[in-house]
Design a protein around this motif. Structure first.
Motif, short mmCIF file in Angstrom:
data_model
loop_
_atom_site.label_atom_id
_atom_site.label_comp_id
_atom_site.label_asym_id
_atom_site.label_seq_id
_atom_site.Cartn_x
_atom_site.Cartn_y
_atom_site.Cartn_z
N HIS A 78 -8.67 -11.86 -5.61
CA HIS A 78 -8.58 -13.10 -6.56
C HIS A 78 -9.46 -14.29 -6.27
N LEU A 79 -9.76 -14.55 -4.90
CA LEU A 79 -10.66 -15.71 -4.42
C LEU A 79 -11.99 -15.34 -4.79
N LEU A 80 -12.51 -13.92 -4.65
CA LEU A 80 -13.85 -13.60 -4.93
C LEU A 80 -14.12 -13.67 -6.43
N VAL A 100 -14.17 -17.19 3.19
CA VAL A 100 -14.62 -16.54 1.98
C VAL A 100 -15.91 -17.54 1.51
N GLU A 101 -15.48 -18.80 1.40
CA GLU A 101 -16.19 -19.99 0.93
C GLU A 101 -17.44 -20.41 2.05
N SER A 102 -17.12 -20.16 3.36
CA SER A 102 -18.02 -20.84 4.19
C SER A 102 -18.86 -19.92 5.24
N PRO A 155 -16.20 -8.19 -5.51
CA PRO A 155 -15.47 -7.74 -4.40
C PRO A 155 -16.15 -6.64 -3.90
N SER A 156 -16.39 -6.50 -2.67
CA SER A 156 -17.23 -5.41 -2.00
C SER A 156 -16.01 -4.29 -2.05
N ALA A 157 -16.56 -3.09 -1.73
CA ALA A 157 -15.68 -1.91 -1.43
C ALA A 157 -15.14 -2.30 -0.18
N VAL A 158 -13.81 -1.79 0.20
CA VAL A 158 -13.00 -2.22 1.07
C VAL A 158 -13.06 -0.84 2.12
N SER A 159 -13.40 -1.29 3.45
CA SER A 159 -13.19 -0.17 4.48
C SER A 159 -11.84 -0.22 5.16
N MET A 160 -11.20 0.95 4.93
CA MET A 160 -9.88 0.80 5.48
C MET A 160 -9.90 1.47 6.85
N SER A 161 -10.92 1.86 7.38
CA SER A 161 -10.94 2.43 8.63
C SER A 161 -10.46 1.99 9.82
N ASN A 162 -10.79 0.60 9.95
CA ASN A 162 -10.16 -0.15 11.07
C ASN A 162 -8.81 -0.40 10.87
N ALA A 163 -8.64 -1.00 9.44
CA ALA A 163 -7.30 -1.58 9.21
C ALA A 163 -6.00 -0.55 9.48
N ALA A 164 -6.59 0.81 9.12
CA ALA A 164 -5.59 1.79 9.03
C ALA A 164 -5.00 2.03 10.55
N ALA A 178 -2.56 -6.50 12.48
CA ALA A 178 -2.31 -6.20 11.01
C ALA A 178 -1.30 -4.95 10.79
N THR A 179 -0.99 -4.60 9.56
CA THR A 179 -0.15 -3.53 9.25
C THR A 179 -0.84 -3.08 7.74
N PRO A 180 -0.77 -1.77 7.60
CA PRO A 180 -1.11 -1.39 6.26
C PRO A 180 -0.92 -2.34 5.05
N SER A 181 0.67 -2.66 5.06
CA SER A 181 1.23 -3.52 4.05
C SER A 181 0.37 -4.96 3.97
N SER A 182 0.16 -5.66 5.07
CA SER A 182 -0.36 -6.71 5.32
C SER A 182 -1.76 -6.76 4.69
N VAL A 183 -2.60 -5.61 5.25
CA VAL A 183 -3.67 -5.30 4.69
C VAL A 183 -3.94 -5.45 3.41
N GLN A 184 -3.09 -4.66 2.45
CA GLN A 184 -2.99 -4.64 1.06
C GLN A 184 -3.02 -6.03 0.83
N VAL A 185 -1.95 -7.02 0.99
CA VAL A 185 -1.91 -8.11 0.65
C VAL A 185 -3.12 -9.01 0.70
N LEU A 186 -3.80 -8.92 2.03
CA LEU A 186 -4.86 -9.73 2.04
C LEU A 186 -5.98 -9.16 1.11
N GLN A 187 -5.95 -7.85 1.00
CA GLN A 187 -7.05 -7.27 -0.15
C GLN A 187 -6.80 -7.92 -1.48
N GLU A 188 -5.48 -8.06 -1.94
CA GLU A 188 -5.38 -8.68 -3.37
C GLU A 188 -5.71 -10.06 -3.27
N LYS A 189 -5.46 -10.75 -2.16
CA LYS A 189 -5.90 -12.35 -2.10
C LYS A 189 -7.50 -12.43 -2.08
N LEU A 190 -7.99 -11.43 -1.37
CA LEU A 190 -9.45 -11.62 -1.44
C LEU A 190 -10.00 -11.41 -2.86
#
Length: 534
Positions: free
Chosen positions: A498-500, A462-464, A507-516, A484-496
């Motif tokens: 917060h960081l952003l 995020v920073e670099s 935060p940008s709109a999240v595309s779930m197409s690949n993650a799903a 990744a799993t759907p649940s881990s993608v959600q955890v990552l999204q929540e962290k993102l």
């Protein structure tokens, strides 16, 4: 509306060509702004077969100049970024009725000698009946050939060029679209839109149109310019399946239609198979694999491997659109040149614009060098070309000896699990030491947000490295989306989020197409029938 900002060069497009040009120009002292409407390498440049190669098959189309140039660049890039680019040996089983052995031997001889080769071994024959390389193959495969090329993490190559450009003074703006631009008083006056809402006015002495598949659209609709050339869109699709062989070589297979298909070791546990070559007329931003393409790639692999695969075995797919140079005499998409053409409009003392048509990832550096050279007179550039002997960020490894660097890296961070240490070393090279500067134990990496992905790395990205979404991190900055799993993608999204927010970014709109699709097989039922191969 932001205040006016002035630049020497406005580069439109954050793929490999745009990032390479921004890097070269910034290193020659120009004030550079690069804008990309999505993420860096968000489209074509992250959808390649992930090879730095001369293009063995281009010899059949007599493109000796392109092959020689690509082979020369292969050596340059192996030295510039040994962490994300490394040697890869290819096995070509011989099928007599497709191409005679003498033709293959002659082609490989040319491939070995068209350009000086120092880092890679030459080609040779192999008895598949008696060699481990023949074990995964059909019993009818008795003879083959082995030659060298190189593997590349394509999306990271783009990011490293952008990082280098920024560290040399360029400004990199992702999620920023060029809305319009016009010439006025010897300058380009441009309107950019960031995150779909923030309007920014800038001026530039020159523009580079490196928009890839959108190059023609950008010229006609946003810059109101005409061009002598045009892009021809060719779709290439890939599939990923569970690992089909245990060794570290790749395969190149000849098809009855004269096309070739690669089967490449991928992320330790998988095999990458591709690519297709099809005319594409749709929106480049919405390209998807068709069910016919999946079947084609499965059938191609099944002609050679003992282990049969079917569409249900496909774990992940990706597709991209190659913006090739339109040629009236090339009816076959596979025959369209992969060389590039640079078109400079600098007439009548007007602010110049350079448009990039075609190209391939292997030749991005020399394309960028030639592009900036064309601005030497209009922009009064005095500094000479410099990138041929410069390492990319993280690639300043003595003698390009990655194995030696990795041994030192492991000894410095003995607490890192080997697989994680290897990924960090390959992804970041010497820059991994920056990411881990405050870490003394595994616990210092923070929470594991997704398999193999810790908070410290996410924060660094995020920073670099301009990461804004889960897809940016899981599919471009890394390939961890496959784990990744759907649940881990959600955890990552929540962290993102917060960081952003903490960094003052929306935060940008999240595309779930690949993650799903990461947790299981791609659903081919969702593939539109209208996109099927004709």
């Amino acid at each position: 509306m932001a205040n006016d900002q002035h630049y020497d060069l406005l580069v439109v497009g954050g793929g490999i060509n745009g990032a390479g040009i921004a890097r070269d120009a910034a290193g020659r002292g120009l004030r550079v702004l690069l804008c990309e409407k999505d993420d860096l390498a968000g489209h074509t440049s992250s959808a390649s077969t992930k090879l730095i190669h001369g293009g063995l098959r281009y010899l059949e189309y007599y493109e000796f100049g392109l092959v020689r140039k690509a082979l020369k660049e292969r050596e340059v890039l192996l030295r510039a970024a040994p962490h994300i680019i490394w040697p890869l040996r290819f096995v070509m089983p011989h099928v007599p009725h497709l191409r005679p052995a003498w033709m293959i031997r002659m082609g490989l001889f040319l491939y070995d000698h068209l350009s000086r080769r120092e880092l890679l071994p030459g080609s040779c024959g192999v008895n598949l009946d008696k060699h481990a390389l023949g074990v995964p193959l059909q019993d009818s495969m008795h003879k083959g050939f082995v030659y060298s090329d190189a593997w590349v993490d394509d999306a990271r190559l783009v990011v490293l060029n952008a990082i280098d450009a920024q560290e040399r003074g360029a400004k990199i703006m992702t999620r920023t679209k060029l809305q319009s631009a016009h010439r006025e008083a010897g300058l380009w006056q441009a309107t950019l839109v960031k995150d779909g809402q923030i309007e920014i006015k800038v001026s530039a002495r020159a523009i580079v149109n490196a928009a890839g598949p959108w190059a023609s659209e950008l010229l006609h609709q946003h810059l109101h310019q005409t061009a002598r050339n045009d892009v021809r869109l060719v779709k290439g699709s890939h599939i990923v399946v569970k690992k089909m062989f245990d060794h570290d070589h790749a395969y190149i297979f000849q098809n009855p239609d004269k096309r070739i298909i690669f089967a490449i070791p991928y992320e330790h546990e998988f095999t990458l198979i591709g690519t297709t070559d099809l005319e594409y007329k749709g929106d480049p931003g919405k390209v998807k694999i068709s069910s016919d393409e999946v079947s084609y790639l499965c059938d191609s692999a099944n002609r050679y491997f003992k282990q049969s695969i079917k569409p249900a075995d496909v774990l992940w797919t990706y597709s991209g659109v190659r913006p090739l140079l339109e040629q009236e005499d090339a009816s076959n998409p596979s025959a369209v040149t992969r060389d590039y053409h640079l078109e400079l409009d600098a007439t009548h003392d007007q602010a110049p614009i350079l448009s990039v048509f075609g190209g391939k990832i292997t030749t991005f550096r020399c394309l960028a060098e030639e592009a900036v050279n064309l601005f030497e007179q209009p922009l009064k550039i005095t500094k000479t070309a410099w990138t041929a002997n410069a390492s990319l960020p993280g690639g300043d490894i003595p003698n390009a000896d990655f194995s030696g660097f990795f041994q030192r890296f492991q000894s410095h961070y003995p607490w890192l699990p080997k697989a994680l240490a290897e990924r960090y070393a390959h992804s970041y090279g010497t820059r991994a030491l920056r990411m881990l500067s405050d870490c003394r134990a595994l616990s210092d990496l923070g929470e594991q947000l997704s398999p193999g992905l810790y908070e410290a790395e996410v924060r660094y990205l995020v920073e670099s490295e301009w990461a804004r979404t889960t897809d940016d991190i899981l599919w471009r900055r890394s390939k961890l989306g496959l784990h990744a799993t759907p649940s881990s993608v959600q955890v990552l999204q929540e962290k993102l989020t917060h960081l952003l927010a903490a960094a003052g970014q929306v935060p940008s709109a999240v595309s779930m197409s690949n993650a799903a699709t990461a947790a299981g097989a791609t659903s081919l039922a969702a593939v539109s029938a209208t996109s099927a191969v004709k």
